[in-house]
Design an enzyme around this catalytic site. Structure first.
Site, PDB file in Angstrom:
ATOM      1  N   CYS A  42       0.937  -1.526   0.318  1.00 11.15           N
ATOM      2  CA  CYS A  42       0.114   0.015  -0.015  1.00 11.15           C
ATOM      3  C   CYS A  42       0.625   1.188   0.224  1.00 11.15           C
ATOM      4  CB  CYS A  42      -0.752  -0.020   1.338  1.00 11.15           C
ATOM      5  SG  CYS A  42      -1.772   1.325   1.431  1.00 11.15           S
ATOM      6  N   CYS A  43       1.770   1.402   0.713  1.00 10.05           N
ATOM      7  CA  CYS A  43       2.778   2.500   0.823  1.00 10.05           C
ATOM      8  C   CYS A  43       3.683   2.853  -0.453  1.00 10.05           C
ATOM      9  CB  CYS A  43       4.312   2.000   2.129  1.00 10.05           C
ATOM     10  SG  CYS A  43       3.462   2.829   3.719  1.00 10.05           S
ATOM     11  N   CYS A  57      -1.626   8.402   7.121  1.00 11.60           N
ATOM     12  CA  CYS A  57      -2.439   8.194   5.934  1.00 11.60           C
ATOM     13  C   CYS A  57      -3.356   8.094   7.801  1.00 11.60           C
ATOM     14  CB  CYS A  57      -2.575   6.818   5.503  1.00 11.60           C
ATOM     15  SG  CYS A  57      -1.628   6.822   4.309  1.00 11.60           S
ATOM     16  N   CYS A  73      -3.399   4.056   9.762  1.00 10.62           N
ATOM     17  CA  CYS A  73      -2.093   3.441   9.922  1.00 10.62           C
ATOM     18  C   CYS A  73      -1.266   4.277  11.008  1.00 10.62           C
ATOM     19  CB  CYS A  73      -1.267   3.300   8.648  1.00 10.62           C
ATOM     20  SG  CYS A  73      -1.910   2.266   7.518  1.00 10.62           S
ATOM     21  N   CYS A  79       7.371   3.875   5.619  1.00 13.62           N
ATOM     22  CA  CYS A  79       7.233   3.703   4.360  1.00 13.62           C
ATOM     23  C   CYS A  79       7.444   3.311   3.206  1.00 13.62           C
ATOM     24  CB  CYS A  79       6.316   4.815   4.256  1.00 13.62           C
ATOM     25  SG  CYS A  79       6.923   6.188   3.169  1.00 13.62           S
TER      26      CYS A  79
END
Length: 245
Positions: free
Chosen positions: A124-125, A205, A208, A231
């Site tokens: 995702c990062c 985000c 997180c 990240c």
């Protein structure tokens, strides 16, 4: 690619020589040197517009309000962060804030339900932060980070200059303390990020990021309970790989 003094960019030796040569300048003079002399027109400030971002943004605006500021909008950010960004840009007169977003087709393929942060936070990062930044940084020889040694044990030995693949990364606030940050905010009457009052000391985000508890380091609220501390944008191998995608 070299400085006027013949220092090659993009390797550990050059970074160490730059750190040794300019360690005593102080953050503001160091930033002015980097923007105006070492990398004129070839350096960008990467900012999250987070808890402490106003310090570097204020310094850069005083040197040159047209300094490129790269802002990663992951599409998972707090609304408070977006509002704070807009307020700071107006307050500081920044004229070259460049918004970076993940590729829409890639999101549709890999994260159609916007839940990748739960099943695979590293990926995702990668698609929301690392790859967009890596592509943008192709246009620059150097970039500026707001990282500091006090933020986490993993940053305790952070240098002023470091090698970052083909680029040099500058950490002008590396040696600053929390008191230094507070004093700068007070001196220039800079507005705080609204989430700081709620104990969010490192703001990323929404899924997180969590508040920091008393006694924890400033980044303890990031990816809590996952054994993840970065990240990927500050991992040279990861960032360089992202540039090729």
């Amino acid at each position: 690619m070299s400085t006027p003094n013949g220092l090659l960019f993009g390797d550990q030796v050059a970074a160490a020589r730059l750190s040794d040569r300019f360690y005593a300048l102080g953050a503001e003079k160091l930033l002015r040197l980097a923007i105006g002399d070492l990398f004129p027109g070839r350096i960008a400030l990467v900012s999250s517009f987070g808890a402490e971002s106003a310090v570097l943004l204020h310094m850069a605006s005083a040197i040159d309000p047209a300094t490129p500021v790269l802002f990663l909008d992951t599409l998972h950010l707090f609304s408070e962060t977006l509002e704070y960004r807009d307020a700071l840009v107006a307050r500081l007169g920044l004229t070259n804030v460049i918004e970076l977003k993940p590729d829409e087709r890639q999101l549709a393929e890999e994260d159609p339900e916007t839940f990748l942060w739960s099943s695979n936070p590293d990926r995702c990062c990668a698609i929301r932060k690392v790859e967009p930044l890596a592509k943008a940084l192709k246009n620059y020889d150097a970039w500026i980070s707001g990282r500091k040694r006090f933020q986490a044990a993993t940053r305790a030995a952070l240098p002023l200059f470091e090698s970052d693949g083909e680029r040099i990364k500058l950490n002008p606030l590396a040696t600053w303390t929390p008191d230094d940050i507070k004093a700068y905010f007070k001196k220039y009457d800079l507005p705080p990020h609204p989430l700081v009052a709620k104990s969010y000391l490192s703001i990323g985000c929404i899924p997180c990021t969590s508040p920091v508890r008393p006694g924890e380091d400033a980044r303890a609220g990031r990816w809590r309970g996952r054994g993840k501390t970065e990240c990927g944008v500050h991992v040279p191998e990861t960032l360089e790989a992202g540039a090729d995608i």
